[in-house]
Motif scaffolding. Structure first.
Motif, PDB file in Angstrom:
ATOM      1  N   ILE A  18     -41.546  50.065 -33.796  1.00 46.07           N
ATOM      2  CA  ILE A  18     -41.160  50.017 -32.379  1.00 46.07           C
ATOM      3  C   ILE A  18     -41.454  51.379 -31.750  1.00 46.07           C
ATOM      4  O   ILE A  18     -41.107  52.412 -32.316  1.00 46.07           O
ATOM      5  N   THR A  19     -42.085  51.384 -30.588  1.00 48.90           N
ATOM      6  CA  THR A  19     -42.442  52.660 -29.962  1.00 48.90           C
ATOM      7  C   THR A  19     -41.201  53.370 -29.430  1.00 48.90           C
ATOM      8  O   THR A  19     -40.094  52.853 -29.470  1.00 48.90           O
ATOM      9  N   GLY A  20     -41.434  54.566 -28.918  1.00 50.25           N
ATOM     10  CA  GLY A  20     -40.341  55.451 -28.527  1.00 50.25           C
ATOM     11  C   GLY A  20     -39.382  54.848 -27.514  1.00 50.25           C
ATOM     12  O   GLY A  20     -39.735  53.979 -26.718  1.00 50.25           O
ATOM     13  N   SER A  21     -38.173  55.350 -27.554  1.00 50.99           N
ATOM     14  CA  SER A  21     -37.117  54.944 -26.628  1.00 50.99           C
ATOM     15  C   SER A  21     -37.536  55.170 -25.184  1.00 50.99           C
ATOM     16  O   SER A  21     -38.002  56.248 -24.810  1.00 50.99           O
ATOM     17  N   LYS A  22     -37.356  54.123 -24.375  1.00 52.96           N
ATOM     18  CA  LYS A  22     -37.622  54.241 -22.939  1.00 52.96           C
ATOM     19  C   LYS A  22     -36.699  55.287 -22.314  1.00 52.96           C
ATOM     20  O   LYS A  22     -37.119  56.080 -21.466  1.00 52.96           O
ATOM     21  N   SER A  23     -35.447  55.288 -22.742  1.00 51.31           N
ATOM     22  CA  SER A  23     -34.471  56.222 -22.178  1.00 51.31           C
ATOM     23  C   SER A  23     -34.840  57.670 -22.482  1.00 51.31           C
ATOM     24  O   SER A  23     -34.825  58.531 -21.595  1.00 51.31           O
ATOM     25  N   SER A  46     -43.653  51.136 -22.801  1.00 56.27           N
ATOM     26  CA  SER A  46     -43.041  50.190 -21.870  1.00 56.27           C
ATOM     27  C   SER A  46     -43.578  50.374 -20.455  1.00 56.27           C
ATOM     28  O   SER A  46     -44.083  51.444 -20.089  1.00 56.27           O
ATOM     29  N   ASP A  47     -43.453  49.330 -19.647  1.00 57.18           N
ATOM     30  CA  ASP A  47     -43.839  49.424 -18.240  1.00 57.18           C
ATOM     31  C   ASP A  47     -43.078  50.542 -17.542  1.00 57.18           C
ATOM     32  O   ASP A  47     -43.639  51.280 -16.723  1.00 57.18           O
ATOM     33  N   ASP A  48     -41.770  50.650 -17.847  1.00 54.41           N
ATOM     34  CA  ASP A  48     -40.944  51.662 -17.190  1.00 54.41           C
ATOM     35  C   ASP A  48     -41.473  53.067 -17.454  1.00 54.41           C
ATOM     36  O   ASP A  48     -41.501  53.918 -16.560  1.00 54.41           O
ATOM     37  N   ALA A  49     -41.862  53.331 -18.699  1.00 54.07           N
ATOM     38  CA  ALA A  49     -42.387  54.662 -19.037  1.00 54.07           C
ATOM     39  C   ALA A  49     -43.743  54.898 -18.368  1.00 54.07           C
ATOM     40  O   ALA A  49     -44.025  55.998 -17.881  1.00 54.07           O
ATOM     41  N   LEU A  50     -44.582  53.862 -18.323  1.00 53.94           N
ATOM     42  CA  LEU A  50     -45.890  53.991 -17.676  1.00 53.94           C
ATOM     43  C   LEU A  50     -45.736  54.247 -16.177  1.00 53.94           C
ATOM     44  O   LEU A  50     -46.457  55.060 -15.595  1.00 53.94           O
ATOM     45  N   VAL A  51     -44.763  53.555 -15.562  1.00 56.14           N
ATOM     46  CA  VAL A  51     -44.490  53.763 -14.136  1.00 56.14           C
ATOM     47  C   VAL A  51     -43.991  55.188 -13.894  1.00 56.14           C
ATOM     48  O   VAL A  51     -44.388  55.851 -12.924  1.00 56.14           O
ATOM     49  N   MET A  52     -43.124  55.667 -14.783  1.00 60.40           N
ATOM     50  CA  MET A  52     -42.602  57.028 -14.657  1.00 60.40           C
ATOM     51  C   MET A  52     -43.739  58.050 -14.770  1.00 60.40           C
ATOM     52  O   MET A  52     -43.830  58.986 -13.964  1.00 60.40           O
ATOM     53  N   GLN A  53     -44.617  57.875 -15.762  1.00 54.33           N
ATOM     54  CA  GLN A  53     -45.754  58.782 -15.936  1.00 54.33           C
ATOM     55  C   GLN A  53     -46.650  58.778 -14.696  1.00 54.33           C
ATOM     56  O   GLN A  53     -47.055  59.831 -14.201  1.00 54.33           O
ATOM     57  N   LYS A  54     -46.958  57.576 -14.222  1.00 56.52           N
ATOM     58  CA  LYS A  54     -47.847  57.441 -13.066  1.00 56.52           C
ATOM     59  C   LYS A  54     -47.231  58.087 -11.835  1.00 56.52           C
ATOM     60  O   LYS A  54     -47.909  58.782 -11.071  1.00 56.52           O
ATOM     61  N   GLY A  55     -45.931  57.875 -11.656  1.00 56.22           N
ATOM     62  CA  GLY A  55     -45.252  58.444 -10.494  1.00 56.22           C
ATOM     63  C   GLY A  55     -45.257  59.963 -10.506  1.00 56.22           C
ATOM     64  O   GLY A  55     -45.487  60.609  -9.476  1.00 56.22           O
ATOM     65  N   LEU A  56     -45.014  60.543 -11.674  1.00 56.88           N
ATOM     66  CA  LEU A  56     -44.979  62.000 -11.784  1.00 56.88           C
ATOM     67  C   LEU A  56     -46.350  62.627 -11.569  1.00 56.88           C
ATOM     68  O   LEU A  56     -46.464  63.744 -11.060  1.00 56.88           O
ATOM     69  N   LYS A  57     -47.408  61.920 -11.963  1.00 57.75           N
ATOM     70  CA  LYS A  57     -48.768  62.456 -11.844  1.00 57.75           C
ATOM     71  C   LYS A  57     -49.399  62.179 -10.483  1.00 57.75           C
ATOM     72  O   LYS A  57     -50.404  62.796 -10.123  1.00 57.75           O
ATOM     73  N   SER A  58     -48.821  61.259  -9.730  1.00 61.09           N
ATOM     74  CA  SER A  58     -49.425  60.830  -8.474  1.00 61.09           C
ATOM     75  C   SER A  58     -49.380  61.934  -7.408  1.00 61.09           C
ATOM     76  O   SER A  58     -48.395  62.659  -7.282  1.00 61.09           O
TER      77      SER A  58
END
Length: 408
Positions: A18-23, A46-58
């Motif tokens: 299982i990949t890393g904790s979303k939290s 997870s989608d949540d982590a990908l969204v967080m990464q994208k948001g921070l880099k945007s």
């Protein structure tokens, strides 16, 4: 995508990664944005982590976080501290119904410039980033821990750090301690005494790699699978016995359902024997681990035992009203269940309705919590792709264990 799911065997064996904790991932991503010398390993897919990464880099002026509640709270705090960034932060229709006023007011107390585009207290938000000068704030202690963590994560970047007072009884303490432990790992001094948290300012941190532990919330579904099986031997990686995650309480809770947990190396092993003893009634306060409430409720129903789960007030404002959603979907299977705004009561039941189609309400945990019931009866899951929010590989991993998953 809708699916039919059934179990080819009730004797389960397998190894799951299982990949890393979303939290943990989302907390570390925010810290990495503040301190770029940090590197993160085993990031959640997870989608949540990908969204967080994208948001921070945007570099865009509008950021849409869709259903990602954690990203909404954390990015609100982050962009409020970024001078020169003017952001419209929005999300799905459900996100515009999830309150964020308490966090916004706290950030305003610190000097943030945040306004509401439509309804007061709810997204979309209009954020004009600036250097925040405040260092003291007070918020209710029983709110979502994500509000508190959002403030704590930006605290070391504030000129004078932060003194955060929590008024009332604190809920979701493990998630607060997780955030503080991650600050400690990067060298940020803090104190947590009673209802007062003090975080010292930190301009730079040492270059280092932080490894994310795998997600205990995701592990909960395999605990449920083990509990509902005839026998099980399931290995999960990567997990620590001294986990920071509140959901690690699963290892104690599921002993009552006949599931034993052992740790070896970087993994944990779940086992259940055919003659395992099971409690006849379960009463739990889940205020420190509300995300596993759905899993536990379904496990109890599948085992035919009653339960009373309390401390669930935060479930009303998740991806859906999880208490009402649980009541609706468990009732389809024949459950006798009652919910209030903060607890759930399930009566013992010996019958499980066959062939039910489970609605998921845009909620990943509804899909995954109900899947283990396929060990008892074949069932269908509507919008099964919603699991990508936290665990994109979930259905593939179930097939590894011996489930049949068919798209319909």
């Amino acid at each position: 995508m809708n699916i039919n799911i059934s179990a080819r065997t009730s004797r389960l064996n397998g190894d799951i990664t299982i990949t890393g904790s979303k939290s943990e991932t989302n907390r570390l991503l925010l810290l990495q944005a503040l301190y770029p010398q940090l590197t993160i390993a085993n990031i959640s897919n997870s989608d949540d982590a990908l969204v967080m990464q994208k948001g921070l880099k945007s570099s865009a002026s509008e950021i849409d976080i869709h259903h990602a509640g954690t990203a909404m709270r954390f990015l609100t705090a982050y962009f409020a501290t970024q001078p020169g960034r003017n952001i419209r932060l929005t999300g799905s229709r459900r996100m515009t119904e999830r309150p964020i006023g308490i966090l916004v007011e706290a950030l305003r107390e610190l000097g943030a410039d945040i306004s509401y585009e439509n309804e007061e207290g709810y997204p979309p938000l209009l954020i004009q980033g600036k250097r925040l000068q405040g260092n003291k704030v007070t918020i209710p202690a029983d709110v979502s821990s994500q509000y508190i963590s959002a403030l704590l994560l930006i605290a070391p970047s504030l000129p004078e750090g932060l003194m955060l007072e929590l008024k009332g009884k604190i809920t979701s303490v493990p998630y607060i301690k997780m955030t503080l432990s991650l600050l400690d790992r990067i060298g940020v001094p803090y104190e947590f005494k009673g209802n007062l948290i003090r975080v010292q300012p930190k301009t730079t941190v040492e270059k280092q790699t932080l490894v994310v532990e795998s997600d205990w919330s995701s592990a909960s579904y395999f605990y449920s699978i083990a509990a509902l099986s005839e026998s099980a031997s399931i290995s999960l990686s990567s997990y620590r016995k001294d986990s920071l995650q509140g959901d690690s309480v699963l290892s104690e809770i599921y002993r009552h359902f006949g599931v034993e947990t052992s740790f070896k190396g970087d993994g944990l092993h779940l086992s259940r024997s055919a003659d395992a003893a099971v409690t006849d009634y379960m009463e739990l306060d889940l205020s420190n681990a509300p995300d596993i409430a759905q899993t536990i409720a379904v496990t109890c129903f599948g085992l035919g035992i009653g339960c009373r789960l309390t401390g669930l007030h935060t479930l009303k404002i998740k991806e859906t009203d999880r208490l009402e959603a649980l009541k609706a979907e468990l009732s389809k299977f024949g459950a006798q269940i009652e919910v209030t705004d903060k607890e759930l009561m399930l009566q013992p039941s010996g019958n499980i309705q066959n062939g039910v189609s489970v609605a998921t309400y845009n909620d990943h945990r509804m899909a995954m919590a109900f899947a283990p019931l396929a060990l008892k009866v074949p069932l269908s899951i509507q919008d099964a792709g919603v699991v990508s929010k936290s665990y994109p590989d979930f259905w593939n991993d179930l097939e590894v264990l011996g489930f049949t998953v068919e798209k319909i």
